[in-house]
Design a protein around this motif. Structure first.
Motif, PDB file in Angstrom:
ATOM      1  N   ILE A  84     126.948  28.020  69.074  1.00 25.44           N
ATOM      2  CA  ILE A  84     127.399  26.721  68.577  1.00 25.44           C
ATOM      3  C   ILE A  84     126.500  25.591  69.080  1.00 25.44           C
ATOM      4  O   ILE A  84     126.202  24.644  68.350  1.00 25.44           O
ATOM      5  CB  ILE A  84     128.870  26.515  68.970  1.00 25.44           C
ATOM      6  N   PRO A 110     137.739  19.967  71.858  1.00 26.22           N
ATOM      7  CA  PRO A 110     136.331  20.318  72.091  1.00 26.22           C
ATOM      8  C   PRO A 110     135.860  20.069  73.520  1.00 26.22           C
ATOM      9  O   PRO A 110     136.358  19.171  74.203  1.00 26.22           O
ATOM     10  CB  PRO A 110     135.604  19.357  71.151  1.00 26.22           C
ATOM     11  N   LEU A 111     134.873  20.864  73.932  1.00 27.76           N
ATOM     12  CA  LEU A 111     134.178  20.583  75.194  1.00 27.76           C
ATOM     13  C   LEU A 111     133.373  19.301  75.028  1.00 27.76           C
ATOM     14  O   LEU A 111     133.420  18.391  75.840  1.00 27.76           O
ATOM     15  CB  LEU A 111     133.214  21.731  75.522  1.00 27.76           C
ATOM     16  N   ASN A 112     132.620  19.275  73.942  1.00 33.46           N
ATOM     17  CA  ASN A 112     131.751  18.133  73.656  1.00 33.46           C
ATOM     18  C   ASN A 112     132.485  17.188  72.708  1.00 33.46           C
ATOM     19  O   ASN A 112     132.799  17.559  71.574  1.00 33.46           O
ATOM     20  CB  ASN A 112     130.470  18.667  73.004  1.00 33.46           C
ATOM     21  N   ASN A 115     132.112  16.719  69.014  1.00 34.41           N
ATOM     22  CA  ASN A 115     132.618  17.741  68.083  1.00 34.41           C
ATOM     23  C   ASN A 115     134.102  17.562  67.759  1.00 34.41           C
ATOM     24  O   ASN A 115     134.691  18.418  67.103  1.00 34.41           O
ATOM     25  CB  ASN A 115     132.427  19.144  68.673  1.00 34.41           C
ATOM     26  N   ILE A 154     136.619  28.992  62.654  1.00 34.45           N
ATOM     27  CA  ILE A 154     136.030  29.678  63.812  1.00 34.45           C
ATOM     28  C   ILE A 154     137.197  30.154  64.676  1.00 34.45           C
ATOM     29  O   ILE A 154     138.024  29.342  65.100  1.00 34.45           O
ATOM     30  CB  ILE A 154     135.151  28.708  64.633  1.00 34.45           C
ATOM     31  N   SER A 155     137.265  31.462  64.888  1.00 30.55           N
ATOM     32  CA  SER A 155     138.368  31.996  65.690  1.00 30.55           C
ATOM     33  C   SER A 155     137.848  32.461  67.040  1.00 30.55           C
ATOM     34  O   SER A 155     136.696  32.875  67.162  1.00 30.55           O
ATOM     35  CB  SER A 155     139.010  33.197  64.988  1.00 30.55           C
ATOM     36  N   ASN A 159     134.785  37.612  73.526  1.00 32.77           N
ATOM     37  CA  ASN A 159     133.593  37.121  74.219  1.00 32.77           C
ATOM     38  C   ASN A 159     133.518  35.597  74.317  1.00 32.77           C
ATOM     39  O   ASN A 159     132.558  35.051  74.809  1.00 32.77           O
ATOM     40  CB  ASN A 159     132.325  37.673  73.554  1.00 32.77           C
ATOM     41  N   CYS A 160     134.543  34.900  73.814  1.00 29.76           N
ATOM     42  CA  CYS A 160     134.538  33.435  73.885  1.00 29.76           C
ATOM     43  C   CYS A 160     135.319  32.962  75.102  1.00 29.76           C
ATOM     44  O   CYS A 160     135.077  31.882  75.634  1.00 29.76           O
ATOM     45  CB  CYS A 160     135.226  32.817  72.668  1.00 29.76           C
ATOM     46  N   CYS A 163     134.282  31.330  78.699  1.00 32.90           N
ATOM     47  CA  CYS A 163     133.831  29.932  78.784  1.00 32.90           C
ATOM     48  C   CYS A 163     134.936  28.950  78.411  1.00 32.90           C
ATOM     49  O   CYS A 163     134.940  27.807  78.840  1.00 32.90           O
ATOM     50  CB  CYS A 163     132.654  29.703  77.865  1.00 32.90           C
ATOM     51  N   HIS A 164     135.864  29.402  77.524  1.00 25.91           N
ATOM     52  CA  HIS A 164     136.842  28.454  76.971  1.00 25.91           C
ATOM     53  C   HIS A 164     138.266  28.696  77.475  1.00 25.91           C
ATOM     54  O   HIS A 164     139.213  28.227  76.863  1.00 25.91           O
ATOM     55  CB  HIS A 164     136.835  28.549  75.434  1.00 25.91           C
ATOM     56  N   TYR A 178     130.612  19.314  80.987  1.00 27.47           N
ATOM     57  CA  TYR A 178     131.602  18.917  79.979  1.00 27.47           C
ATOM     58  C   TYR A 178     132.923  18.438  80.564  1.00 27.47           C
ATOM     59  O   TYR A 178     133.798  17.977  79.821  1.00 27.47           O
ATOM     60  CB  TYR A 178     131.877  20.066  79.002  1.00 27.47           C
ATOM     61  N   TYR A 186     141.694  28.456  75.100  1.00 21.97           N
ATOM     62  CA  TYR A 186     141.589  29.261  73.877  1.00 21.97           C
ATOM     63  C   TYR A 186     142.441  30.517  74.013  1.00 21.97           C
ATOM     64  O   TYR A 186     142.495  31.125  75.068  1.00 21.97           O
ATOM     65  CB  TYR A 186     140.133  29.713  73.637  1.00 21.97           C
TER      66      TYR A 186
HETATM   67  C1  HEC Z   1     128.577  30.630  77.579  1.00 17.42           C
HETATM   68  C2  HEC Z   1     129.770  29.865  77.350  1.00 17.42           C
HETATM   69  C3  HEC Z   1     130.353  29.855  75.978  1.00 17.42           C
HETATM   70  C4  HEC Z   1     130.787  30.922  75.248  1.00 17.42           C
HETATM   71  C5  HEC Z   1     130.752  32.401  75.584  1.00 17.42           C
HETATM   72  C6  HEC Z   1     131.335  30.361  74.032  1.00 17.42           C
HETATM   73  N1  HEC Z   1     131.230  29.000  74.025  1.00 17.42           N
HETATM   74 FE1  HEC Z   1     131.965  27.749  72.658  1.00 17.42          FE
HETATM   75  N2  HEC Z   1     131.034  26.239  73.546  1.00 17.42           N
HETATM   76  C7  HEC Z   1     130.363  26.296  74.733  1.00 17.42           C
HETATM   77  C8  HEC Z   1     129.722  25.046  74.988  1.00 17.42           C
HETATM   78  C9  HEC Z   1     128.859  24.715  76.183  1.00 17.42           C
HETATM   79  C10 HEC Z   1     130.037  24.208  73.905  1.00 17.42           C
HETATM   80  C11 HEC Z   1     129.621  22.772  73.694  1.00 17.42           C
HETATM   81  C12 HEC Z   1     128.455  22.712  72.741  1.00 17.42           C
HETATM   82  C13 HEC Z   1     127.968  21.299  72.471  1.00 17.42           C
HETATM   83  O1  HEC Z   1     127.678  20.583  73.459  1.00 17.42           O
HETATM   84  O2  HEC Z   1     127.891  20.956  71.309  1.00 17.42           O
HETATM   85  C14 HEC Z   1     130.862  25.000  73.014  1.00 17.42           C
HETATM   86  C15 HEC Z   1     131.417  24.500  71.867  1.00 17.42           C
HETATM   87  C16 HEC Z   1     132.263  25.203  71.064  1.00 17.42           C
HETATM   88  C17 HEC Z   1     132.952  24.671  69.924  1.00 17.42           C
HETATM   89  C18 HEC Z   1     132.792  23.258  69.350  1.00 17.42           C
HETATM   90  C19 HEC Z   1     133.790  22.332  69.934  1.00 17.42           C
HETATM   91  C20 HEC Z   1     133.498  22.001  71.364  1.00 17.42           C
HETATM   92  O3  HEC Z   1     134.160  22.605  72.212  1.00 17.42           O
HETATM   93  O4  HEC Z   1     132.586  21.173  71.623  1.00 17.42           O
HETATM   94  C21 HEC Z   1     133.714  25.663  69.394  1.00 17.42           C
HETATM   95  C22 HEC Z   1     134.626  25.583  68.206  1.00 17.42           C
HETATM   96  C23 HEC Z   1     133.468  26.824  70.222  1.00 17.42           C
HETATM   97  N3  HEC Z   1     132.596  26.515  71.212  1.00 17.42           N
HETATM   98  C24 HEC Z   1     134.044  28.037  70.007  1.00 17.42           C
HETATM   99  C25 HEC Z   1     133.593  29.183  70.602  1.00 17.42           C
HETATM  100  C26 HEC Z   1     133.911  30.514  70.159  1.00 17.42           C
HETATM  101  C27 HEC Z   1     134.797  30.824  68.961  1.00 17.42           C
HETATM  102  C28 HEC Z   1     133.289  31.377  70.965  1.00 17.42           C
HETATM  103  C29 HEC Z   1     133.250  32.882  70.853  1.00 17.42           C
HETATM  104  C30 HEC Z   1     132.647  33.396  69.639  1.00 17.42           C
HETATM  105  C31 HEC Z   1     132.586  30.593  71.968  1.00 17.42           C
HETATM  106  N4  HEC Z   1     132.787  29.264  71.702  1.00 17.42           N
HETATM  107  C32 HEC Z   1     131.870  31.117  73.005  1.00 17.42           C
HETATM  108  C33 HEC Z   1     130.302  27.368  75.561  1.00 17.42           C
HETATM  109  C34 HEC Z   1     130.627  28.657  75.204  1.00 17.42           C
END
Ligand code: HEC
Length: 292
Positions: A84, A110-112, A115, A154-155, A159-160, A163-164, A178, A186
């Motif tokens: 992403i 959202p983290l960011n 978004n 996006i589900s 593996n998500c 981090c979330h 963040y 999540y």
């Molecule tokens: C290694 C850590 C990591 C993993 C694993 C990860 N993410 Fe994230 N995700 C992030 C980060 C960092 C951001 C912020 C990106 C940015 O700054 O735009 C983010 C952003 C997002 C966002 C956009 C909204 C937001 O939070 O800014 C979504 C939706 C999201 N992730 C979903 C997922 C999903 C679904 C998965 C699994 C398929 C996943 N992420 C796996 C770190 C992770």
């Protein structure tokens, strides 16, 4: 009401009514067809844009991330492991060249904060989460501009979560970047956001309007010419001959028996003139008999 008008005016009124009705029908049909065209064109663009984005995300997931994680298992290197993040950065570069196209990964949590979903996006994400539809496409407004947009959910998968899930579980570097306020909690299978591609429709809509304007102009010109032609035909083959017959009949009624009905055409007017001619001869004969 039409019965009170002269033949010529009556026909003109009828033709004008036909013009208005047919122009309205033609423009509505044209607008519908051109709108379908706009949608098809916009959809093609959004599809290509979305496909290019998904392809790069798949490439990262399949080729880059496993190797990076294998070589640097404990490091936090989101640029090479978070699809992403890569998409958001790639989209920014596309937008530098094509500012009118918008690609967003939006989430109500959202983290960011860039978004964060707006009201429209949040409604779509909610609908995805409730299982109302699998993908969405349609017209949308953003910042006062009209776009054609497509969205796909996006589900959260296994593996998500690391981090979330919670700030405690996430990598400290990520938390430092963040914060701890949003982007966590999540649950497996939950729709956590959606991918949106917005393509502006203004250009396509302007073109459609231009095409319609040309069509309406051409159609009106054609109708105007037809109207003039029909008017001339009525004047030359109906109005003038009838006026002549009326004039001659009036003079004959005043005793000028030397006048004659003279019609050159071979149509109903001629039949009328012939009937008058026969009447004139009968009248002349009757008067001769009376005189004797
Ligand atoms: C290694 C850590 C990591 C993993 C694993 C990860 N993410 Fe994230 N995700 C992030 C980060 C960092 C951001 C912020 C990106 C940015 O700054 O735009 C983010 C952003 C997002 C966002 C956009 C909204 C937001 O939070 O800014 C979504 C939706 C999201 N992730 C979903 C997922 C999903 C679904 C998965 C699994 C398929 C996943 N992420 C796996 C770190 C992770």
């Amino acid at each position: 009401m039409l019965g009170q008008l002269s033949i010529r005016k009556r026909i003109m009124v009828i033709l004008a009514a036909v013009y208005v009705v047919s122009l309205t029908v033609a423009i509505s049909a044209g607008w519908y067809i051109l709108r379908q065209d706009t949608i098809r064109e916009s959809l093609e663009k959004t599809d290509i844009f979305a496909a290019a984005m998904s392809a790069s995300q798949e490439y990262l997931a399949a080729e880059i991330r496993p190797r990076v994680l294998a070589r640097l298992p404990n490091s936090y290197f989101p640029e090479a492991t978070v699809g992403i993040l890569m998409l958001a950065e790639t989209a920014k570069k596309v937008q530098n060249k094509h500012p009118e196209y918008i690609f967003r990964i939006a989430s109500p949590n959202p983290l960011n904060q860039d978004n964060l979903t707006d009201a429209f996006e949040e409604a779509i994400v909610d609908a995805f989460d409730n299982g109302e539809f699998e993908t969405w496409q349609g017209f949308a407004e953003r910042g006062g501009k009209r776009y054609y947009a497509i969205a796909s959910p996006i589900s959260a998968g296994e593996n998500c979560i690391w981090c979330h899930d919670t700030p405690e579980r996430a990598h400290p570097d990520m938390v430092a970047r963040y914060g701890t306020q949003a982007g966590y909690g999540y649950e497996l299978g939950q729709v956590v956001g959606a991918r949106f591609v917005y393509v502006p429709t203004a250009v396509a809509e302007m073109q459609a309007l231009k095409k319609l304007a040309w069509f309406a102009g051409g159609f009106s010109l054609f109708f105007l010419l037809a109207l003039v032609a029909v008017d001339r035909i009525i004047v030359y083959s109906v109005v003038r001959p009838i006026e002549q017959i009326v004039e001659v009949a009036t003079e004959i009624s005043r005793g000028r028996m030397d006048r004659d009905f003279d019609v050159k055409s071979n149509d109903e007017i001629k039949a009328l003139a012939d009937a008058f001619k026969r009447m004139k001869y009968s009248l002349a004969k009757a008067m001769d008999i009376l005189r004797v």
